[in-house]
Each structure stands twice: as structure tokens, then as C-alpha cells.
Design a protein around this motif. Structure first.
Motif, PDB file in Angstrom:
ATOM      1  N   GLY A 449     -31.792 115.064 -91.376  1.00  0.00           N
ATOM      2  CA  GLY A 449     -31.274 116.414 -91.518  1.00  0.00           C
ATOM      3  C   GLY A 449     -32.142 117.404 -90.774  1.00  0.00           C
ATOM      4  O   GLY A 449     -33.109 117.039 -90.094  1.00  0.00           O
ATOM      5  N   VAL A 450     -31.806 118.669 -90.922  1.00  0.00           N
ATOM      6  CA  VAL A 450     -32.552 119.756 -90.300  1.00  0.00           C
ATOM      7  C   VAL A 450     -32.694 120.867 -91.332  1.00  0.00           C
ATOM      8  O   VAL A 450     -31.716 121.220 -92.003  1.00  0.00           O
ATOM      9  N   VAL A 451     -33.912 121.388 -91.463  1.00  0.00           N
ATOM     10  CA  VAL A 451     -34.176 122.516 -92.356  1.00  0.00           C
ATOM     11  C   VAL A 451     -34.377 123.766 -91.511  1.00  0.00           C
ATOM     12  O   VAL A 451     -35.135 123.748 -90.525  1.00  0.00           O
ATOM     13  N   ASN A 452     -33.690 124.836 -91.851  1.00  0.00           N
ATOM     14  CA  ASN A 452     -33.883 126.118 -91.183  1.00  0.00           C
ATOM     15  C   ASN A 452     -35.205 126.719 -91.666  1.00  0.00           C
ATOM     16  O   ASN A 452     -35.355 127.036 -92.830  1.00  0.00           O
ATOM     17  N   THR A 453     -36.184 126.846 -90.774  1.00  0.00           N
ATOM     18  CA  THR A 453     -37.509 127.312 -91.178  1.00  0.00           C
ATOM     19  C   THR A 453     -37.853 128.700 -90.655  1.00  0.00           C
ATOM     20  O   THR A 453     -38.992 129.145 -90.803  1.00  0.00           O
ATOM     21  N   GLY A 454     -36.918 129.369 -90.038  1.00  0.00           N
ATOM     22  CA  GLY A 454     -37.199 130.717 -89.557  1.00  0.00           C
ATOM     23  C   GLY A 454     -36.131 131.213 -88.610  1.00  0.00           C
ATOM     24  O   GLY A 454     -35.177 130.500 -88.282  1.00  0.00           O
ATOM     25  N   ALA A 455     -36.299 132.443 -88.149  1.00  0.00           N
ATOM     26  CA  ALA A 455     -35.285 133.072 -87.299  1.00  0.00           C
ATOM     27  C   ALA A 455     -35.083 132.320 -85.992  1.00  0.00           C
ATOM     28  O   ALA A 455     -33.982 132.327 -85.435  1.00  0.00           O
ATOM     29  N   THR A 456     -36.142 131.650 -85.508  1.00  0.00           N
ATOM     30  CA  THR A 456     -36.023 130.911 -84.250  1.00  0.00           C
ATOM     31  C   THR A 456     -36.547 129.486 -84.376  1.00  0.00           C
ATOM     32  O   THR A 456     -36.863 128.844 -83.377  1.00  0.00           O
ATOM     33  N   ALA A 457     -36.658 128.984 -85.624  1.00  0.00           N
ATOM     34  CA  ALA A 457     -37.313 127.690 -85.846  1.00  0.00           C
ATOM     35  C   ALA A 457     -36.483 126.792 -86.749  1.00  0.00           C
ATOM     36  O   ALA A 457     -35.671 127.257 -87.555  1.00  0.00           O
ATOM     37  N   ALA A 458     -36.707 125.495 -86.596  1.00  0.00           N
ATOM     38  CA  ALA A 458     -36.027 124.502 -87.432  1.00  0.00           C
ATOM     39  C   ALA A 458     -36.929 123.271 -87.558  1.00  0.00           C
ATOM     40  O   ALA A 458     -37.802 123.028 -86.715  1.00  0.00           O
ATOM     41  N   LEU A 459     -36.704 122.507 -88.615  1.00  0.00           N
ATOM     42  CA  LEU A 459     -37.504 121.304 -88.881  1.00  0.00           C
ATOM     43  C   LEU A 459     -36.582 120.103 -89.053  1.00  0.00           C
ATOM     44  O   LEU A 459     -36.072 119.856 -90.141  1.00  0.00           O
ATOM     45  N   PRO A 460     -36.321 119.341 -87.974  1.00  0.00           N
ATOM     46  CA  PRO A 460     -35.590 118.082 -88.135  1.00  0.00           C
ATOM     47  C   PRO A 460     -36.443 117.073 -88.904  1.00  0.00           C
ATOM     48  O   PRO A 460     -37.674 117.058 -88.774  1.00  0.00           O
ATOM     49  N   TRP A 461     -35.784 116.213 -89.692  1.00  0.00           N
ATOM     50  CA  TRP A 461     -36.511 115.201 -90.460  1.00  0.00           C
ATOM     51  C   TRP A 461     -35.739 113.888 -90.496  1.00  0.00           C
ATOM     52  O   TRP A 461     -34.518 113.860 -90.327  1.00  0.00           O
ATOM     53  N   PHE A 462     -36.489 112.817 -90.697  1.00  0.00           N
ATOM     54  CA  PHE A 462     -35.959 111.461 -90.728  1.00  0.00           C
ATOM     55  C   PHE A 462     -36.650 110.746 -91.887  1.00  0.00           C
ATOM     56  O   PHE A 462     -37.880 110.690 -91.942  1.00  0.00           O
ATOM     57  N   GLY A 520     -40.590  95.855 -86.940  1.00  0.00           N
ATOM     58  CA  GLY A 520     -41.013  95.425 -85.615  1.00  0.00           C
ATOM     59  C   GLY A 520     -39.970  95.557 -84.525  1.00  0.00           C
ATOM     60  O   GLY A 520     -40.247  95.257 -83.364  1.00  0.00           O
ATOM     61  N   THR A 521     -38.750  95.977 -84.890  1.00  0.00           N
ATOM     62  CA  THR A 521     -37.671  96.109 -83.906  1.00  0.00           C
ATOM     63  C   THR A 521     -37.326  97.579 -83.715  1.00  0.00           C
ATOM     64  O   THR A 521     -37.282  98.338 -84.687  1.00  0.00           O
ATOM     65  N   GLN A 522     -37.073  97.968 -82.476  1.00  0.00           N
ATOM     66  CA  GLN A 522     -36.731  99.355 -82.183  1.00  0.00           C
ATOM     67  C   GLN A 522     -35.225  99.571 -82.252  1.00  0.00           C
ATOM     68  O   GLN A 522     -34.446  98.764 -81.739  1.00  0.00           O
ATOM     69  N   PHE A 523     -34.827 100.679 -82.893  1.00  0.00           N
ATOM     70  CA  PHE A 523     -33.412 101.024 -83.039  1.00  0.00           C
ATOM     71  C   PHE A 523     -33.193 102.449 -82.541  1.00  0.00           C
ATOM     72  O   PHE A 523     -34.104 103.274 -82.563  1.00  0.00           O
ATOM     73  N   ASP A 524     -31.959 102.729 -82.112  1.00  0.00           N
ATOM     74  CA  ASP A 524     -31.545 104.082 -81.761  1.00  0.00           C
ATOM     75  C   ASP A 524     -30.453 104.520 -82.726  1.00  0.00           C
ATOM     76  O   ASP A 524     -29.517 103.762 -83.019  1.00  0.00           O
ATOM     77  N   SER A 525     -30.591 105.738 -83.225  1.00  0.00           N
ATOM     78  CA  SER A 525     -29.585 106.271 -84.145  1.00  0.00           C
ATOM     79  C   SER A 525     -28.399 106.825 -83.376  1.00  0.00           C
ATOM     80  O   SER A 525     -28.401 106.880 -82.141  1.00  0.00           O
ATOM     81  N   GLY A 526     -27.393 107.275 -84.110  1.00  0.00           N
ATOM     82  CA  GLY A 526     -26.326 108.041 -83.498  1.00  0.00           C
ATOM     83  C   GLY A 526     -26.826 109.424 -83.104  1.00  0.00           C
ATOM     84  O   GLY A 526     -27.992 109.771 -83.312  1.00  0.00           O
ATOM     85  N   THR A 527     -25.940 110.215 -82.526  1.00  0.00           N
ATOM     86  CA  THR A 527     -26.278 111.573 -82.121  1.00  0.00           C
ATOM     87  C   THR A 527     -25.739 112.555 -83.154  1.00  0.00           C
ATOM     88  O   THR A 527     -24.609 112.414 -83.639  1.00  0.00           O
ATOM     89  N   TYR A 528     -26.558 113.555 -83.497  1.00  0.00           N
ATOM     90  CA  TYR A 528     -26.207 114.528 -84.525  1.00  0.00           C
ATOM     91  C   TYR A 528     -26.264 115.939 -83.925  1.00  0.00           C
ATOM     92  O   TYR A 528     -26.900 116.154 -82.880  1.00  0.00           O
ATOM     93  N   THR A 529     -25.637 116.869 -84.597  1.00  0.00           N
ATOM     94  CA  THR A 529     -25.726 118.267 -84.189  1.00  0.00           C
ATOM     95  C   THR A 529     -26.011 119.135 -85.407  1.00  0.00           C
ATOM     96  O   THR A 529     -25.664 118.779 -86.543  1.00  0.00           O
ATOM     97  N   TRP A 530     -26.647 120.249 -85.162  1.00  0.00           N
ATOM     98  CA  TRP A 530     -26.941 121.223 -86.210  1.00  0.00           C
ATOM     99  C   TRP A 530     -26.935 122.602 -85.582  1.00  0.00           C
ATOM    100  O   TRP A 530     -27.525 122.806 -84.504  1.00  0.00           O
ATOM    101  N   THR A 531     -26.281 123.547 -86.211  1.00  0.00           N
ATOM    102  CA  THR A 531     -26.173 124.906 -85.682  1.00  0.00           C
ATOM    103  C   THR A 531     -27.061 125.848 -86.473  1.00  0.00           C
ATOM    104  O   THR A 531     -26.987 125.896 -87.712  1.00  0.00           O
ATOM    105  N   HIS A 532     -27.902 126.567 -85.755  1.00  0.00           N
ATOM    106  CA  HIS A 532     -28.818 127.502 -86.402  1.00  0.00           C
ATOM    107  C   HIS A 532     -28.026 128.678 -86.980  1.00  0.00           C
ATOM    108  O   HIS A 532     -27.260 129.321 -86.254  1.00  0.00           O
ATOM    109  N   PRO A 533     -28.193 128.968 -88.275  1.00  0.00           N
ATOM    110  CA  PRO A 533     -27.416 130.066 -88.874  1.00  0.00           C
ATOM    111  C   PRO A 533     -27.840 131.439 -88.347  1.00  0.00           C
ATOM    112  O   PRO A 533     -28.932 131.603 -87.839  1.00  0.00           O
TER     113      PRO A 533
END
Length: 533
Positions: A449-462, A520-533
Motif C-alpha cells: 500500500g501507500v500512506v499519504n505522509t504530507g502535501a508532497t510526500a508518500a510512503l509505499p510499503w510492502f 532465495g528466489t526473486q519475484f516481481d509483483s504486479g503493477t499498482y497505482t496510487w493517486t495523491h489526494p
């Protein structure tokens, strides 16, 4: 740093932090009991495959301020909280400003922090902290924090009172300010009075006394090296969780001159002080207890206007135990007596909420709540035990009906530190609320997900669900810019991988995906989008 005069240091307790080694003269005497100081052979920087996760090279126009994306200012003479002492708790006499007279880029790739005395004899200077608080030694891996610095080029009587420093505090300190020294302070570089010396120190445990000999801390004592005022030198600390016992190692120009082992203190003290995230501080103080212990100052002979120059600050991680790590520590279930806990949030009045954590039939050594109100940065606060309700509690402000908060707890049980899952709660304007439902994270999968952390900032997390990621890389694109690929940092407080992004505007859509290692194995996730409020 905290007010604690050299004259009465044995009788006056200190209640706030940042006391970075103020009475290190004692440390030099007591060194044999607390650390290993190598002045002969010089082991080199620990061999590892390092990945830079953050840095500032201070490139910019002469006379401009450092990046507000990377740095925040500490202003005045203290944090200003209830219980926070004046003069940053150390007795230093300067008032810190955000003026480019005191803190500025020099146009040659350096940051300058310059103390200045005015015509009335009053001193101003600068003190800045990293915006990010998530510099974390990964489980089974290492964290390195490094800077190349020229100390203020002044010595003798003209240097009396100068106190340059490069150091870190545990992230739980920010916003609380009264939980020192338990949250840990790592002093990477300090010098005083132009002595051309380096002092390295860990502050931890309780104050005064305790397992870390506070307020002195566990330190290297004075490590004298010529030329620290006249040329750039590289200061580095490594927190190593890949060895047993864990270590903190201090380096000057690549040579390991001081090491602390985890078994020098009890396991709980070490975990509370070291095994978590940190933020970085740069400052030049004037006067205070530490300079006083080595002759005092500033005096009328002290020369104004000699800056500390910083060429860069870089943060690295290495390793991580991947599949060889023990199963990640998660909270026990909340039903059986003696093994679990209950928790929740109560709305209090029109704009406050109370977080609570209640052990079921056992005693917690401490409880820390990590919470994020939508649109704000994460706060990390040590909770207070309420014997009337038999639970740990913390009341926060800034709420309104409809406000959503995500939160988690870190707690100590039987001397071991645990992290809970992440919960969410929305202020409904009522009083007591039932226990919130954890954010869904099915075993073997991951949440993101992504947390809105400010007027111009965001914190993606896994967040891995019941397994340990060897690493996580985020690939993200801000509209109109090229794709960025960054190794994320593991935050033990939230039990997830995080990376702060700046430069977003309201309405812009962030596109992102992850590359991660599982078993020990590398994986790639799908692609996500998030819009800054």
C-alpha cells in the motif's frame, strides 16, 4: 544532550536525551569495563556487499538551504515539550536557527553548519535531523551510516566551546523526547574544543546509571588524530546483526577503532537501543557539559564563524538472513490467558483518541505504539502503564470524525521484543470502540500500500505475510519523470518494508511495482497505482 554540569554530575539526574557523551572524560577512564578500543592494529571496514539506501551529497548553489526533502531543522534551545529541558539538556548556549547564515550549502558540494556570535555575545548555530526515521539494521544483516566531515578549522583558545557532532537517535524518540536513553543513541563523531579528536559512544538503558553507565554511556574515550580540523575525514558506524553477539563498530577513515558487543549489556537493553530504526542528526553546539569537562567555553577568546563542513552523508545496508532467519516475531493470539493481549482505540472528546494495549495474564516490559494519521508522518511513542485499567495507554490529538489511523505495537515479553500486525481504526465520534480488524495479509502472500505522509510526500510499503523477505526493491514512476529503482528499508516497528517518496503533487498518480526475494528466489509483483489526494 542534556544539562548536566561536570561539577555535579553524580548528584543531578537528567531526564532528557541527547546528551551525547557529555562527561566522556569519565568514559576514557572506564573504557576497559565497557568497550574495546583499538589504537594499534586497525581492522578495516567489515567486508560485505553494501547497498546504498539513502544519501545527500549536498550539491547546490552557494548560500542555499539543504534539501527540505532530506532534512528538518531543530530550532531554538530545546524541543519545547513538557519535561524537555532548556539548552537541549546539555547546557549549550547557542540558539539554533534555520537561517542560511548558520546552515547552508557552500556551492562546492558541502553542507556548512556555522556558529556565529553577535555583537552582544549571543551565539547562533544549526542543528538538522533527517526527515526519514527508518534507517534500520535488517535482521541478520548490517546498517552502515557514514559521512565525510571537516571539523571546524579552529584550535587552542579560539576553539573553546566548539562541539561538532554527527549522531543518531532511535526513531521512537521523535515526537516523544522524554524516552532517552532507552531508545538508543549512537554518537558516530563528536569532538570538543578543537582537540582534533573523535569520540564514539552508545547511550542506552536507564538514566542515571543502569547497564550503560549513564549519563556517560559506553564510549571509546578520546581518540586523538591529527588533522581533523584541517582536512576531510570519513566517520562511519556499522550496526552488525549478522554476527553473534551483535556488534556496533566505529571507523575513522576506514579503520575500526572501537567496538561494542551486545553481550556487554542485557538482551532487552540492547534490543531496545539497537535493533530498530534510527534518524540522523548533524549539529555544532557551543558550550555545555562536554566542553566544560575538557576546559570549558565559549569564552571571550572563542572565535566566531568556523563551520563544520560535511561532504556527504550516506546510509547503507548489507545482507539479511533471508531463509535462515527465524520465523518473524509476530504477536501471539489475543485469546489465551498468559500468552496474548487485547488492544484498541477509544475516541476521547472531539479531537483525541486513546490507544491501549493490555497483556492477558503477563507483564510487558514496555509497549510502543507506531501510528500514522492519514496525511501525516508516522509517530512512534512509548506508552504509559495505567495501573487502574491494567493496560498501556497513549492519548494522541489531531483527530476528527472520519479520520483513519493505522497503527501497530512493539512490546517486550519475557525479555524478548515482539511486533504486532498492523491495525486500522476510523474515528466515528463515539467513545469506546471494539478491537479493530487487522489489515488483511494472508499467509504466504504479501500486502502492499501507500500512506499519504504530507502535501508532497508518500510512503509505499510492502509487508510479507508470515515469511521473511531477503530484500525488497520498489520501482516507481512519478508522472513526467523517469522510473526510480530503490532498495526499501525494513521497519521493525511496522514489520514491513518502506521507502519515502517526495515530489508528488495533489492529483498525481504514482505507478509502482516490487521485486522481492522469498526463500532465495526473486519475484516481481504486479503493477499498482496510487493517486495523491
Amino acid at each position: 544532550m542534556q544539562l548536566f554540569s561536570h561539577r555535579n554530575r553524580d548528584s543531578q539526574p537528567r531526564t532528557l536525551p541527547i546528551l551525547r557523551t557529555l562527561v566522556l572524560v569519565v568514559c576514557a577512564v572506564a573504557l576497559g569495563a565497557f568497550g574495546v578500543l583499538s589504537l594499534g592494529a586497525h581492522p578495516q571496514v567489515h567486508a560485505a556487499s553494501w547497498t546504498q539506501i539513502w544519501g545527500d551529497d549536498f550539491n547546490g548553489t552557494n548560500g542555499t538551504a539543504p534539501s527540505s526533502t532530506n532534512w528538518r531543522y531543530d530550532l531554538g534551545t530545546g524541543y519545547g515539550c513538557a519535561g524537555c529541558p532548556n539548552n537541549w539538556g546539555t547546557g549549550e548556549v547557542e540558539s539554533n536557527t534555520n537561517s542560511t547564515a548558520n546552515v547552508y550549502l557552500d556551492g562546492s558540494g558541502h553542507l556548512a553548519i556555522k556558529p556565529i556570535r553577535d555583537g552582544s555575545g549571543n551565539w547562533t548555530s544549526g542543528r538538522i535531523e533527517t526527515q526519514q526515521t527508518n534507517f534500520t539494521p535488517p535482521a541478520g544483516g548490517e546498517l552502515a551510516v557514514e559521512a565525510t566531515i571537516q571539523q571546524p578549522n579552529v584550535s587552542g583558545a579560539a576553539a573553546a566551546g566548539y562541539w561538532p557532532a554527527f549522531w543518531m537517535l532511535g526513531s521512537a524518540f521523535r515526537g516523544v523526547y522524554t524516552n532517552w536513553p532507552g531508545i538508543g543513541e549512537v554518537d558516530i563523531m563528536e569532538d570538543i574544543n578543537g582537540l582534533s579528536s573523535e569520540f564514539g559512544t552508545l547511550h542506552c538503558g536507564v538514566n542515571p546509571g543502569g547497564p550503560c553507565n549513564e549519563t556517560t554511556g559506553i564510549g571509546s574515550g578520546q581518540h586523538t588524530v591529527g588533522g581533523l580540523q584541517t582536512a576531510f575525514h570519513t566517520y562511519r558506524v556499522e550496526i552488525d546483526r549478522s554476527v553473534a553477539p551483535e556488534q556496533i563498530r566505529w571507523y575513522l577513515d576506514g579503520s575500526n577503532f572501537f567496538t561494542i558487543n551486545a553481550n556487554q549489556v542485557d538482551a532487552t537493553t540492547w534490543a531496545n537501543a539497537v535493533d530498530h530504526s534510527f534518524f540522523i542528526i548533524l549539529n555544532v553546539a557551543m558550550g555545555g557539559g562536554f566542553p566544560a569537562a575538557f576546559g570549558g567555553g565559549p569564552t571571550g577568546a572563542t572565535q566566531s564563524g568556523n563551520p563544520m563542513l560535511i561532504d556527504y552523508v550516506h546510509v547503507f545496508t548489507a545482507g539479511g538472513c533471508g531463509t535462515s532467519c527465524p520465523t518473524p516475531t509476530t504477536a501471539p493470539t489475543s485469546t489465551p490467558s498468559g500468552s496474548g493481549f487485547t488492544q484498541g482505540v477509544n475516541a476521547i472528546g472531539s479531537n483525541q483518541a486513546q490507544f491501549w494495549f493490555k497483556p492477558n495474564g503477563w507483564t510487558a516490559g514496555y509497549a510502543i505504539v507506531h501510528y500514522t494519521i492519514a496525511g501525516q508522518g508516522q509517530q512512534n511513542v512509548t506508552m504509559t502503564y495505567n495501573s487502574s485499567t491494567a493496560r498501556w495507554e497513549f492519548t494522541a490529538g489531531g483527530f476528527a470524525v472520519g479520520t483513519t489511523v493505522t497503527y501497530a505495537f512493539t512490546y517486550s515479553k519475557g525479555g524478548t521484543q515482539y511486533d504486532t500486525p498492523t491495525y486500522s481504526w476510523t474515528d466515528g465520534g463515539g467513545s469506546a470502540t471494539p478491537t479493530p480488524t487487522p489489515i488483511t495479509c494472508s499467509s504466504g502472500n504479501f500486502a502492499e500500500g501507500v500512506v499519504n505522509t504530507g502535501a508532497t510526500a508518500a510512503l509505499p510499503w510492502f509487508q510479507p505475510c508470515g515469511w521473511t523477505a531477503g530484500y525488497v526493491i520498489i520501482h516507481y514512476t512519478i508522472p513526467g519523470q523517469v522510473q526510480q529503482n530503490v532498495t526499501m528499508t525494513y521497519n521493525s516497528g511496522t514489520a514491513r518494508w518502506e521507502y519515502g517518496i517526495n515530489g508528488l503533487n495533489a492529483g498525481q498518480t504514482l505507478t509502482f511495482s516490487f521485486t522481492y526475494q522469498k526463500a532465495g528466489t526473486q519475484f516481481d509483483s504486479g503493477t499498482y497505482t496510487w493517486t495523491h489526494p
